[in-house]
Design an enzyme around this catalytic site. Structure first.
Site, mmCIF file in Angstrom:
data_model
loop_
_atom_site.group_PDB
_atom_site.id
_atom_site.type_symbol
_atom_site.label_atom_id
_atom_site.label_comp_id
_atom_site.label_asym_id
_atom_site.label_seq_id
_atom_site.Cartn_x
_atom_site.Cartn_y
_atom_site.Cartn_z
ATOM 1 C CE LYS A 1 -6.201 -14.178 3.912
ATOM 2 N NZ LYS A 1 -7.045 -14.428 2.710
ATOM 3 C CB SER B 1 -7.842 -10.895 1.487
ATOM 4 O OG SER B 1 -8.072 -12.295 1.409
ATOM 5 C CB SER C 1 -8.151 -13.615 -1.459
ATOM 6 O OG SER C 1 -9.081 -12.570 -1.335
#
Length: 428
Positions: A78, A150, A174
């Site tokens: 990420k 996210s 997320s």
């Protein structure tokens, strides 16, 4: 030879370790899949095939690498996590092109375990609300749906078989929500299981590093290797399972309700004792407490950017920081004390049940790409710090994935993963 993309992460590592496959061959297979899928999915913030191949070749040339537990297994990272060999932008134009000097601790652990970092996956702005460009690979191209946020790119990349494993973070929902929308397994460990060093902080009380995979066994194998803990899941036959509809049951769609009930019946079929469980009334305020803690800590964490480049914040992020600035330290303390009391109460709950199951999201991934969906069903579990495993358990009225979250006692991650594994096997 079997198609490399169909092999589990555990099997990939074993074959590379035995020199039946090379890390380069595995990496090339996933590079080809990225090149085929990325134009439509847009899961990657940064991808350079040559960097990945160089890493794979170095592993193949290292005669001492065969002991690495995740040897040759590709991983997506990420773009909230620092990487020394790739730019890290945190989903914000403020940090576009930034080149960190060191890897985040969890990325360094991946490399120590013999993994090949394929690239950086798309994150929403500072892991909050402003969507990136990623599309849900389960949705038709002419009717796009959000992958969630996210950890948008990580979930989508695993769902599209562009990578077998990916790292994510969760501060509200997320990991669980993108896993639910994209139909993959998402694991949010007990808070503090994986280190946060080298990850842009949003709310340290809540920020949790976790992972995505195509199976519970793979995600347990992955995080277990990074933490040096045996998390290998075992099929369970005598679990005590509580059906927890949470204080937000009125927001659950018919799809979410049906899949939760179906999952409960599947547990019963394998010998579990299943019963309804209602959280204490004091838990009704936990989602609001999570919002307040996140906003208060974010306002403090992003004071430097607010003072110098606030014009580059999205309206949604600026609104979150404004909320945080409007809160007083007494509000923050009250929210934290509420969380502490709820953790104690939930610890007592787990004397009578082994795990809880609850909705992961309101239902299917919402249509369009302008928002990433509501994290309401994950906020309270993130605040409490319990391990959560999202298991894909069905589809909704539009054919999109829907699943459930298995929640266990704090630091009983192996049990939680085993329960999730048992559910997964019963659904197959």
């Amino acid at each position: 030879m079997h198609n490399i993309l169909t092999l589990s992460a555990r099997e990939l590592a074993a074959r590379v370790s035995r020199r039946e496959l090379t890390a380069e061959a595995v990496t090339r297979a996933y590079i080809e899949q990225i090149q085929a899928c990325e134009p439509s999915v847009k899961a990657w913030q940064f991808f350079d095939a040559e960097i990945a191949l160089q890493s794979a070749r170095a592993l193949d040339c290292n005669t001492h690498s065969s002991d690495a537990l995740l040897l040759g297994v590709p991983v997506g990272v990420k773009d909230l996590m620092d990487t020394a060999d790739m730019p890290t932008a945190y989903g914000s134009p403020i940090y576009a092109g930034q080149r960190p000097a060191f890897d985040a601790a969890c990325v360094a652990a991946c490399r120590d375990a013999g993994m090949v970092v394929l690239g950086k996956t798309v994150t929403t702005e500072f892991a909050t609300f402003q969507p990136g460009v990623t599309r849900n690979p389960r949705a038709p191209a002419d009717a796009p749906r959000t992958p969630g946020g996210s950890s948008s790119g990580s979930a989508a990349a695993v769902a599209a078989s562009m990578v077998p494993l990916a790292l994510g973070t969760q501060t509200a929902g997320s990991i669980v929500r993108p896993a639910s929308y994209c139909g993959v397994v998402g694991y949010k460990p007990s808070h503090g299981t994986l280190p946060l060093a080298g990850i842009k902080p949003l709310s340290p009380s809540l920020d949790t590093v976790g992972a995505f995979a195509r199976s519970v066994d793979d995600v347990a194998f992955f995080v277990g290797a990074l933490t040096r803990v045996n998390l290998d899941p075992q099929r369970q036959s005598a679990l005590r399972v509580g059906i927890c509809r949470t204080p937000h049951w009125d927001l659950a769609s018919d799809d979410a309700r049906r899949v939760l009930e179906h999952s409960a019946r599947q547990f019963e079929k394998v010998g579990a004792h299943v019963h309804d469980f209602v959280l204490p009334a004091s838990f009704d305020g936990l989602s609001e407490a999570q919002i307040q803690i996140m906003a208060y800590e974010a306002a403090a964490a992003f004071a430097p950017e607010r003072q110098r480049q606030a014009e580059k914040f999205s309206p949604a992020f600026a609104q979150l920081l404004a909320l945080g600035q409007s809160l007083h330290g007494t509000d923050f303390a009250a929210a934290q004390l509420l969380a502490i009391a709820a953790r104690r109460a939930l610890d007592a709950v787990f004397a009578s049940v082994d795990v809880l199951i609850a909705p992961s999201a309101e239902g299917e991934a919402p249509a369009g790409l302008d928002a990433t969906g509501n994290p309401i069903f994950s906020r309270l579990w993130t605040l409490l710090g319990n391990p959560c495993v999202h298991v894909p358990a069905g589809t909704g009225v539009h054919g999109m994935p829907v699943g459930v979250t298995v929640i266990g006692p704090r630091w009983a991650d192996a049990l939680t993963l085993s329960a999730a594994h048992t559910l997964e096997l019963s659904l197959s």
